[in-house]
Design a protein around this motif. Structure first.
Motif, PDB file in Angstrom:
ATOM      1  N   SER A   1       0.846  -1.192   0.000  1.00 33.12           N
ATOM      2  CA  SER A   1       0.000   0.000   0.000  1.00 33.12           C
ATOM      3  C   SER A   1       0.882   1.242   0.000  1.00 33.12           C
ATOM      4  O   SER A   1       1.515   1.538   1.007  1.00 33.12           O
ATOM      5  N   PRO A   2       0.912   1.981  -1.093  1.00 30.95           N
ATOM      6  CA  PRO A   2       1.748   3.197  -1.121  1.00 30.95           C
ATOM      7  C   PRO A   2       1.234   4.280  -0.179  1.00 30.95           C
ATOM      8  O   PRO A   2       2.019   5.106   0.292  1.00 30.95           O
ATOM      9  N   SER A   3      -0.058   4.249   0.106  1.00 30.90           N
ATOM     10  CA  SER A   3      -0.606   5.299   0.960  1.00 30.90           C
ATOM     11  C   SER A   3      -1.780   4.771   1.774  1.00 30.90           C
ATOM     12  O   SER A   3      -2.426   3.774   1.411  1.00 30.90           O
ATOM     13  N   LEU A   4      -2.025   5.476   2.886  1.00 32.25           N
ATOM     14  CA  LEU A   4      -3.125   5.121   3.783  1.00 32.25           C
ATOM     15  C   LEU A   4      -3.613   6.397   4.436  1.00 32.25           C
ATOM     16  O   LEU A   4      -2.800   7.219   4.898  1.00 32.25           O
ATOM     17  N   SER A   5      -4.923   6.550   4.499  1.00 31.43           N
ATOM     18  CA  SER A   5      -5.504   7.740   5.126  1.00 31.43           C
ATOM     19  C   SER A   5      -6.476   7.297   6.207  1.00 31.43           C
ATOM     20  O   SER A   5      -7.336   6.444   5.961  1.00 31.43           O
ATOM     21  N   VAL A   6      -6.325   7.851   7.429  1.00 35.32           N
ATOM     22  CA  VAL A   6      -7.208   7.494   8.538  1.00 35.32           C
ATOM     23  C   VAL A   6      -7.622   8.761   9.284  1.00 35.32           C
ATOM     24  O   VAL A   6      -6.969   9.811   9.172  1.00 35.32           O
ATOM     25  N   GLN A   7      -8.673   8.629  10.048  1.00 36.65           N
ATOM     26  CA  GLN A   7      -9.132   9.739  10.869  1.00 36.65           C
ATOM     27  C   GLN A   7      -8.416   9.736  12.219  1.00 36.65           C
ATOM     28  O   GLN A   7      -8.086   8.671  12.769  1.00 36.65           O
ATOM     29  N   GLU A   8      -8.187  10.919  12.722  1.00 37.12           N
ATOM     30  CA  GLU A   8      -7.582  11.068  14.040  1.00 37.12           C
ATOM     31  C   GLU A   8      -8.379  10.264  15.067  1.00 37.12           C
ATOM     32  O   GLU A   8      -9.619  10.265  15.056  1.00 37.12           O
ATOM     33  N   GLY A   9      -7.656   9.556  15.937  1.00 35.58           N
ATOM     34  CA  GLY A   9      -8.304   8.773  16.982  1.00 35.58           C
ATOM     35  C   GLY A   9      -8.584   7.335  16.590  1.00 35.58           C
ATOM     36  O   GLY A   9      -8.793   6.483  17.460  1.00 35.58           O
ATOM     37  N   ARG A  10      -8.575   7.059  15.276  1.00 34.07           N
ATOM     38  CA  ARG A  10      -8.837   5.694  14.826  1.00 34.07           C
ATOM     39  C   ARG A  10      -7.527   4.913  14.755  1.00 34.07           C
ATOM     40  O   ARG A  10      -6.446   5.439  14.978  1.00 34.07           O
ATOM     41  N   ILE A  11      -7.646   3.629  14.419  1.00 38.59           N
ATOM     42  CA  ILE A  11      -6.459   2.787  14.306  1.00 38.59           C
ATOM     43  C   ILE A  11      -5.875   2.886  12.902  1.00 38.59           C
ATOM     44  O   ILE A  11      -6.594   2.936  11.912  1.00 38.59           O
ATOM     45  N   SER A  12      -4.539   2.945  12.830  1.00 38.29           N
ATOM     46  CA  SER A  12      -3.819   2.833  11.557  1.00 38.29           C
ATOM     47  C   SER A  12      -3.154   1.465  11.530  1.00 38.29           C
ATOM     48  O   SER A  12      -2.502   1.074  12.503  1.00 38.29           O
ATOM     49  N   ILE A  13      -3.306   0.755  10.427  1.00 29.21           N
ATOM     50  CA  ILE A  13      -2.666  -0.551  10.272  1.00 29.21           C
ATOM     51  C   ILE A  13      -1.836  -0.527   9.004  1.00 29.21           C
ATOM     52  O   ILE A  13      -2.368  -0.355   7.904  1.00 29.21           O
ATOM     53  N   LEU A  14      -0.535  -0.672   9.170  1.00 27.39           N
ATOM     54  CA  LEU A  14       0.377  -0.694   8.033  1.00 27.39           C
ATOM     55  C   LEU A  14       0.921  -2.113   7.885  1.00 27.39           C
ATOM     56  O   LEU A  14       1.328  -2.725   8.869  1.00 27.39           O
ATOM     57  N   ASN A  15       0.920  -2.595   6.665  1.00 31.21           N
ATOM     58  CA  ASN A  15       1.277  -3.984   6.413  1.00 31.21           C
ATOM     59  C   ASN A  15       2.592  -4.132   5.655  1.00 31.21           C
ATOM     60  O   ASN A  15       3.004  -3.224   4.913  1.00 31.21           O
TER      61      ASN A  15
ATOM     62  N   LEU B   1      20.284  -3.935   6.534  1.00 31.43           N
ATOM     63  CA  LEU B   1      18.854  -3.670   6.556  1.00 31.43           C
ATOM     64  C   LEU B   1      18.323  -3.704   5.135  1.00 31.43           C
ATOM     65  O   LEU B   1      18.877  -3.056   4.251  1.00 31.43           O
ATOM     66  N   VAL B   2      17.224  -4.431   4.923  1.00 28.27           N
ATOM     67  CA  VAL B   2      16.539  -4.438   3.635  1.00 28.27           C
ATOM     68  C   VAL B   2      15.196  -3.746   3.839  1.00 28.27           C
ATOM     69  O   VAL B   2      14.387  -4.179   4.671  1.00 28.27           O
ATOM     70  N   PHE B   3      14.976  -2.684   3.095  1.00 26.30           N
ATOM     71  CA  PHE B   3      13.793  -1.855   3.292  1.00 26.30           C
ATOM     72  C   PHE B   3      12.698  -2.152   2.275  1.00 26.30           C
ATOM     73  O   PHE B   3      12.975  -2.504   1.121  1.00 26.30           O
ATOM     74  N   GLY B   4      11.451  -1.975   2.703  1.00 27.85           N
ATOM     75  CA  GLY B   4      10.339  -1.868   1.784  1.00 27.85           C
ATOM     76  C   GLY B   4      10.316  -0.460   1.214  1.00 27.85           C
ATOM     77  O   GLY B   4      11.111   0.401   1.613  1.00 27.85           O
ATOM     78  N   LYS B   5       9.395  -0.205   0.295  1.00 26.92           N
ATOM     79  CA  LYS B   5       9.361   1.094  -0.375  1.00 26.92           C
ATOM     80  C   LYS B   5       8.538   2.133   0.376  1.00 26.92           C
ATOM     81  O   LYS B   5       8.492   3.283  -0.048  1.00 26.92           O
ATOM     82  N   GLY B   6       7.920   1.739   1.465  1.00 26.59           N
ATOM     83  CA  GLY B   6       7.262   2.710   2.313  1.00 26.59           C
ATOM     84  C   GLY B   6       5.780   2.857   2.056  1.00 26.59           C
ATOM     85  O   GLY B   6       5.288   2.580   0.959  1.00 26.59           O
ATOM     86  N   THR B   7       5.070   3.263   3.098  1.00 26.84           N
ATOM     87  CA  THR B   7       3.645   3.610   3.018  1.00 26.84           C
ATOM     88  C   THR B   7       3.474   4.997   3.610  1.00 26.84           C
ATOM     89  O   THR B   7       3.913   5.255   4.736  1.00 26.84           O
ATOM     90  N   LYS B   8       2.868   5.866   2.846  1.00 30.29           N
ATOM     91  CA  LYS B   8       2.621   7.225   3.330  1.00 30.29           C
ATOM     92  C   LYS B   8       1.320   7.253   4.110  1.00 30.29           C
ATOM     93  O   LYS B   8       0.247   6.999   3.552  1.00 30.29           O
ATOM     94  N   LEU B   9       1.419   7.541   5.389  1.00 31.21           N
ATOM     95  CA  LEU B   9       0.247   7.616   6.265  1.00 31.21           C
ATOM     96  C   LEU B   9      -0.164   9.067   6.438  1.00 31.21           C
ATOM     97  O   LEU B   9       0.664   9.925   6.764  1.00 31.21           O
ATOM     98  N   THR B  10      -1.442   9.312   6.222  1.00 30.46           N
ATOM     99  CA  THR B  10      -2.011  10.636   6.484  1.00 30.46           C
ATOM    100  C   THR B  10      -3.099  10.477   7.538  1.00 30.46           C
ATOM    101  O   THR B  10      -4.037   9.683   7.340  1.00 30.46           O
ATOM    102  N   VAL B  11      -2.950  11.200   8.642  1.00 31.80           N
ATOM    103  CA  VAL B  11      -3.959  11.175   9.702  1.00 31.80           C
ATOM    104  C   VAL B  11      -4.700  12.503   9.663  1.00 31.80           C
ATOM    105  O   VAL B  11      -4.110  13.565   9.899  1.00 31.80           O
ATOM    106  N   ASN B  12      -5.968  12.423   9.362  1.00 33.97           N
ATOM    107  CA  ASN B  12      -6.784  13.632   9.194  1.00 33.97           C
ATOM    108  C   ASN B  12      -7.419  14.051  10.507  1.00 33.97           C
ATOM    109  O   ASN B  12      -7.998  13.224  11.209  1.00 33.97           O
ATOM    110  N   PRO B  13      -7.316  15.359  10.819  1.00 32.15           N
ATOM    111  CA  PRO B  13      -7.914  15.841  12.089  1.00 32.15           C
ATOM    112  C   PRO B  13      -9.437  15.700  12.075  1.00 32.15           C
ATOM    113  O   PRO B  13     -10.054  15.725  11.018  1.00 32.15           O
TER     114      PRO B  13
END
Lengths: 111, 113
Positions: free
Chosen positions: A8-22, A99-111
């Motif tokens: 998942s290149p990106s993930l958007s969640v609401q403030e206070g909710r759970i963020s799950i990055l895989n 260290l072998v890295f993944g390409k990252g997931t951009k998390l945005t937490v919306n107020p």
């Protein structure tokens, strides 16, 4: 061939909710896993890690789960805060220091 | 404690020029790593040192790249001659013996025109 995948290149969640990055990995020799957080124009910052002999590690709002049979790990952030908005990298190590890295997931937490 | 220090933070140079990136690891850390981040390949390890000795340089892309660690508090990554495809952010990281978490510097953004 990518050994560590963050599908998942990106993930958007609401403030206070759970963020799950895989994160998925293919190399069965990996025995240590780390999550890093990165803000723009800064270096990655270590967040939390887990050894392959464990299936869970918790640090405050951050919990990492490891499923070795599925070669899958996830990072849970509860509750999510706007300051958590960043790019999250999953990384893995075998017995070496590399260290072998993944390409990252951009998390945005919306107020 | 000061973190990993990298200089310069930004470098713009013309193709064919020599570029030298510098890193000062965290005091007391004995392993030092050089990474490169690009859009296409993400974060990839170039080379790492343990107690100032190069251990694995299999990630160094070409002979144009070289790295040195003359002492425990200083390392350089040199590109000679530089090419536009070397444009990337270069990170240095260090770690203390017996631990596995690496601590990263702020990076050097290199642009080769």
């Amino acid at each position: 061939d990518q050994q560590v995948k963050q599908n998942s290149p990106s993930l958007s969640v609401q403030e206070g909710r759970i963020s799950i990055l895989n994160c998925d990995y293919t190399n069965s020799m990996f025995d240590y896993f780390l999550w890093y957080k990165k803000y723009p124009a800064e270096g990655p910052t270590f967040l939390i890690s887990i050894s392959s002999i464990k299936d869970k590690n918790e640090d405050g709002r951050f919990t990492v789960f490891l499923n070795k049979s599925a070669k899958h790990l996830s990072l849970h952030i509860v509750p999510s805060q706007p300051g958590d908005s960043a790019v999250y990298f999953c990384a893995a190590m075998d017995g070496s220091e590399k260290l072998v890295f993944g390409k990252g997931t951009k998390l945005t937490v919306n107020p | 404690d000061a973190g990993v220090i990298q200089s310069p933070r930004h470098e713009v140079t013309e193709m064919g020029q020599e570029v030298t990136l510098r890193c000062k690891p965290i005091s007391g850390h004995n392993s030092l790593f050089w990474y490169r981040q690009t859009m296409m390949r993400g974060l990839e390890l170039l080379i790492y040192f343990n107690n100032n000795v190069p251990i694995d340089d299999s990630g160094m892309p070409e002979d144009r790249f070289s790295a040195k660690m003359p002492n425990a508090s200083f390392s350089t990554l040199k590109i000679q001659p530089s090419e536009p495809r070397d444009s990337a952010v270069y990170f240095c990281a260090s770690t203390r013996q017996g631990t596995r978490e690496q601590y990263f510097g702020p990076g050097t953004r290199l642009t080769v025109t």
